[in-house]
Write a protein that holds these residues in place. Structure first.
Motif, PDB file in Angstrom:
ATOM      1  N   MET A 157       0.405  -0.901  -0.325  1.00  0.00           N
ATOM      2  CA  MET A 157      -0.180   0.262   0.083  1.00  0.00           C
ATOM      3  C   MET A 157       0.861   1.470  -0.051  1.00  0.00           C
ATOM      4  O   MET A 157       0.035   2.830   0.673  1.00  0.00           O
ATOM      5  CB  MET A 157      -0.857  -0.065   0.979  1.00  0.00           C
ATOM      6  N   GLU A 161       1.124   1.199  -7.825  1.00  0.00           N
ATOM      7  CA  GLU A 161       0.347   0.787  -7.969  1.00  0.00           C
ATOM      8  C   GLU A 161       0.376  -0.623  -8.791  1.00  0.00           C
ATOM      9  O   GLU A 161       1.131  -0.761  -9.493  1.00  0.00           O
ATOM     10  CB  GLU A 161      -0.725   1.482  -9.510  1.00  0.00           C
ATOM     11  N   PRO A 162       0.290  -1.441  -8.008  1.00  0.00           N
ATOM     12  CA  PRO A 162       0.529  -2.565  -7.633  1.00  0.00           C
ATOM     13  C   PRO A 162      -0.017  -3.522  -8.725  1.00  0.00           C
ATOM     14  O   PRO A 162       0.888  -4.378  -9.593  1.00  0.00           O
ATOM     15  CB  PRO A 162       0.410  -3.701  -6.687  1.00  0.00           C
ATOM     16  N   CYS A 194      -6.086   0.132  -6.760  1.00  0.00           N
ATOM     17  CA  CYS A 194      -6.966   0.951  -7.308  1.00  0.00           C
ATOM     18  C   CYS A 194      -8.071   0.829  -7.969  1.00  0.00           C
ATOM     19  O   CYS A 194      -8.952   1.650  -8.332  1.00  0.00           O
ATOM     20  CB  CYS A 194      -6.765   3.209  -7.270  1.00  0.00           C
ATOM     21  N   SER A 215      -9.334   0.413  -3.228  1.00  0.00           N
ATOM     22  CA  SER A 215      -9.193   1.768  -2.574  1.00  0.00           C
ATOM     23  C   SER A 215     -10.713   2.158  -3.580  1.00  0.00           C
ATOM     24  O   SER A 215     -10.212   2.370  -4.954  1.00  0.00           O
ATOM     25  CB  SER A 215      -8.320   2.455  -3.483  1.00  0.00           C
ATOM     26  N   ILE A 288     -10.888   5.602   6.362  1.00  0.00           N
ATOM     27  CA  ILE A 288      -9.427   6.122   7.181  1.00  0.00           C
ATOM     28  C   ILE A 288      -9.373   7.303   7.438  1.00  0.00           C
ATOM     29  O   ILE A 288      -9.612   8.130   5.962  1.00  0.00           O
ATOM     30  CB  ILE A 288      -8.901   5.511   5.242  1.00  0.00           C
ATOM     31  N   TYR A 290      -7.820  10.802   5.864  1.00  0.00           N
ATOM     32  CA  TYR A 290      -7.301  11.420   5.510  1.00  0.00           C
ATOM     33  C   TYR A 290      -5.875  11.683   6.290  1.00  0.00           C
ATOM     34  O   TYR A 290      -6.251  13.314   7.244  1.00  0.00           O
ATOM     35  CB  TYR A 290      -7.861  12.897   4.569  1.00  0.00           C
ATOM     36  N   ASN A 291      -4.295  11.734   5.992  1.00  0.00           N
ATOM     37  CA  ASN A 291      -3.606  12.237   5.997  1.00  0.00           C
ATOM     38  C   ASN A 291      -3.371  13.400   5.468  1.00  0.00           C
ATOM     39  O   ASN A 291      -2.822  13.560   4.163  1.00  0.00           O
ATOM     40  CB  ASN A 291      -2.398  11.328   5.972  1.00  0.00           C
ATOM     41  N   VAL A 293      -2.187  16.418   3.180  1.00  0.00           N
ATOM     42  CA  VAL A 293      -0.883  16.744   2.314  1.00  0.00           C
ATOM     43  C   VAL A 293      -0.218  18.233   2.456  1.00  0.00           C
ATOM     44  O   VAL A 293      -1.854  18.977   1.504  1.00  0.00           O
ATOM     45  CB  VAL A 293      -0.974  15.847   0.810  1.00  0.00           C
ATOM     46  N   CYS A 334       1.265   8.530   2.191  1.00  0.00           N
ATOM     47  CA  CYS A 334       2.005   8.184   1.115  1.00  0.00           C
ATOM     48  C   CYS A 334       2.954   9.060   0.137  1.00  0.00           C
ATOM     49  O   CYS A 334       2.003   9.888   0.034  1.00  0.00           O
ATOM     50  CB  CYS A 334       0.929   7.292  -0.183  1.00  0.00           C
TER      51      CYS A 334
HETATM   52  N1  SAH Z   1      -2.172   1.515  -6.091  1.00  0.00           N
HETATM   53  C1  SAH Z   1      -2.712   1.441  -4.815  1.00  0.00           C
HETATM   54  C2  SAH Z   1      -1.484   1.567  -3.322  1.00  0.00           C
HETATM   55  C3  SAH Z   1      -1.163   2.432  -3.102  1.00  0.00           C
HETATM   56  S1  SAH Z   1      -1.989   3.839  -1.960  1.00  0.00           S
HETATM   57  C4  SAH Z   1      -4.121   1.767  -4.004  1.00  0.00           C
HETATM   58  O1  SAH Z   1      -4.566   2.371  -4.712  1.00  0.00           O
HETATM   59  O2  SAH Z   1      -4.714   1.307  -3.490  1.00  0.00           O
HETATM   60  C5  SAH Z   1      -2.576   3.196  -1.233  1.00  0.00           C
HETATM   61  C6  SAH Z   1      -3.817   4.094  -0.010  1.00  0.00           C
HETATM   62  O3  SAH Z   1      -3.395   4.825   0.355  1.00  0.00           O
HETATM   63  C7  SAH Z   1      -4.779   3.762  -1.103  1.00  0.00           C
HETATM   64  O4  SAH Z   1      -6.663   3.476  -0.891  1.00  0.00           O
HETATM   65  C8  SAH Z   1      -4.774   5.367  -1.113  1.00  0.00           C
HETATM   66  O5  SAH Z   1      -5.526   5.985  -1.779  1.00  0.00           O
HETATM   67  C9  SAH Z   1      -3.955   5.979  -0.017  1.00  0.00           C
HETATM   68  N2  SAH Z   1      -3.864   7.273   0.295  1.00  0.00           N
HETATM   69  C10 SAH Z   1      -3.275   8.336  -0.272  1.00  0.00           C
HETATM   70  N3  SAH Z   1      -3.105   9.203  -0.082  1.00  0.00           N
HETATM   71  C11 SAH Z   1      -3.917   9.477   1.330  1.00  0.00           C
HETATM   72  C12 SAH Z   1      -3.160  10.306   2.204  1.00  0.00           C
HETATM   73  N4  SAH Z   1      -2.941  11.292   2.726  1.00  0.00           N
HETATM   74  N5  SAH Z   1      -3.422   9.512   3.368  1.00  0.00           N
HETATM   75  C13 SAH Z   1      -4.462   8.751   3.439  1.00  0.00           C
HETATM   76  N6  SAH Z   1      -4.502   7.737   2.632  1.00  0.00           N
HETATM   77  C14 SAH Z   1      -3.809   7.873   1.882  1.00  0.00           C
END
Ligand code: SAH
Length: 343
Positions: A157, A161-162, A194, A215, A288, A290-291, A293, A334
């Motif tokens: 995660m 993108e895996p 995603c 996601s 979740i 949101y962190n 940014v 991330c």
């Molecule tokens: N590309 C993959 C995996 C990497 S992102 C995907 O989209 O699932 C991993 C997770 O972190 C995703 O759910 C993404 O939306 C989330 N993410 C991205 N930015 C974030 C943030 N600022 N705060 C919390 N989660 C976040």
């Protein structure tokens, strides 16, 4: 030159056989790499000097260096790893009641372009090799060795993108999962996408026991396309169809991840739409926080709104969890650490 960490047991056996050697030596080598966790071929004392020399000629037993570490009060550690070519990659180690978990990156940068995500601030430079993905987990395990603890869970995660790097990610997971590798159980490994449908279809056919996370982040196409460009290529109806097929063949419970973005996706209407989307699915939704940014304007839902949204879903019969925040005092979102370090 190839990294020794790119090889799974079968690759190593084939290599040994090609040298006219017995394949069982592969298990010995794997044991040195993943159980004793040595960093030179010379330390593999039950391997002949000749084979040590040959391994040295054919492979690098590489490492990745730690360029930066941030340690949170809650025990979360975030690493900025530097690859051999100088690429910077982030990984996170989290401490839960059930044990230690590592969040791994799959690519250098990301092309998915999710509007809220810091990883996408840097476009994809390249895919990570299987060995570079394995090494993130192994480096974290080596850190845990110092306190005599074992890494028990893997989530893919981190950045990338895996399913846009399918083969390398799957190979890395097979090494991490193997009893001759890091021996982390398949059910303790999660891959998050995603919503790249061809990857989901491929994954469904493999019938592996890894957990699949999606996601979601939006409850309708219009909103999802505005947040996640991938939705234009793979809209919700098709995505849900592919996921239902996956569930039917694999009989595994799906996880949907849903970021709580204040005023964007956290209304009563959104909750209603989620209920409809997930109807009849063997799935739960993980809300979740949101962190936030710096480079983005999104705000996380207030605690009050998050709880209200959670209750609404719950009352509507949706299986829902509200994720605890981790590492909020460090750059845990991330891509944040890497983005800041490159400045
Ligand atoms: N590309 C993959 C995996 C990497 S992102 C995907 O989209 O699932 C991993 C997770 O972190 C995703 O759910 C993404 O939306 C989330 N993410 C991205 N930015 C974030 C943030 N600022 N705060 C919390 N989660 C976040």
């Amino acid at each position: 030159m190839n990294s020794i960490y790119d090889l799974n047991l079968e690759d190593l056996e084939n290599y040994l056989v090609s040298l006219g050697l017995k394949p069982f030596r592969a298990k010995q080598i794997m044991k040195w790499l993943y159980e004793k966790r040595v960093s030179t071929f010379e330390e593999m004392s039950d391997i002949s000097k000749d084979l040590q020399k040959k391994l040295n000629e054919d492979f690098i037993i590489d490492s990745i260096s730690i360029k930066d570490v941030q340690v949170s009060k809650d025990g979360t550690e975030k690493y900025l790893f530097e690859m051999a070519d100088g690429s910077l990659v982030e990984s996170v180690m989290m401490v839960f009641e059930y044990g230690y978990s590592a969040c791994l990156s799959s690519q250098v940068g990301c092309n998915m372009g999710c509007t809220f995500c810091a990883s996408g601030l840097l476009k994809k430079q390249r895919n990570l090799s299987a060995g570079e993905i394995v090494l993130q987990a192994l480096m974290i395990q080596k850190r845990l060795d110092e306190i005599d603890k074992r890494l028990g869970n893997i989530v893919v995660m981190g950045t990338g993108e895996p399913f846009d790097n399918y083969d390398n990610v799957m190979k890395a997971m097979s090494i991490i999962n193997s009893p001759y590798g890091m021996e982390i159980g398949a059910r303790h490994i999660s891959i998050s996408t995603c919503g790249v449908i061809p990857g989901i279809e491929r994954f469904a056919k493999e019938n592996l026991q890894y957990n699949l996370a999606i996601s979601l982040h939006a409850s309708n196409d219009e909103l999802r396309s505005s947040l996640m460009p991938v939705n234009k290529a793979y809209p919700l109806e098709e995505l849900m169809k592919a996921l239902k097929e996956y569930s039917a063949t694999n009989n595994r419970r799906l996880t949907f991840e849903y970021l709580l973005l204040s005023g964007v996706n956290d209304s009563a209407q959104n909750a209603k739409e989620i209920k409809e989307l997930l109807k009849g699915m063997n799935a739960y939704i993980n809300l979740i926080p949101y962190n936030e940014v710096k480079e983005k304007d999104y705000k996380t839902s207030s605690e009050e709104n998050a709880l209200r949204f959670y209750d609404l879903l719950k009352k509507n019969g949706v299986s829902v969890t509200l994720r605890q925040k981790k590492g909020t005092d460090i750059d845990a979102a991330c891509g944040q650490l890497r983005a800041n370090n490159l400045k």
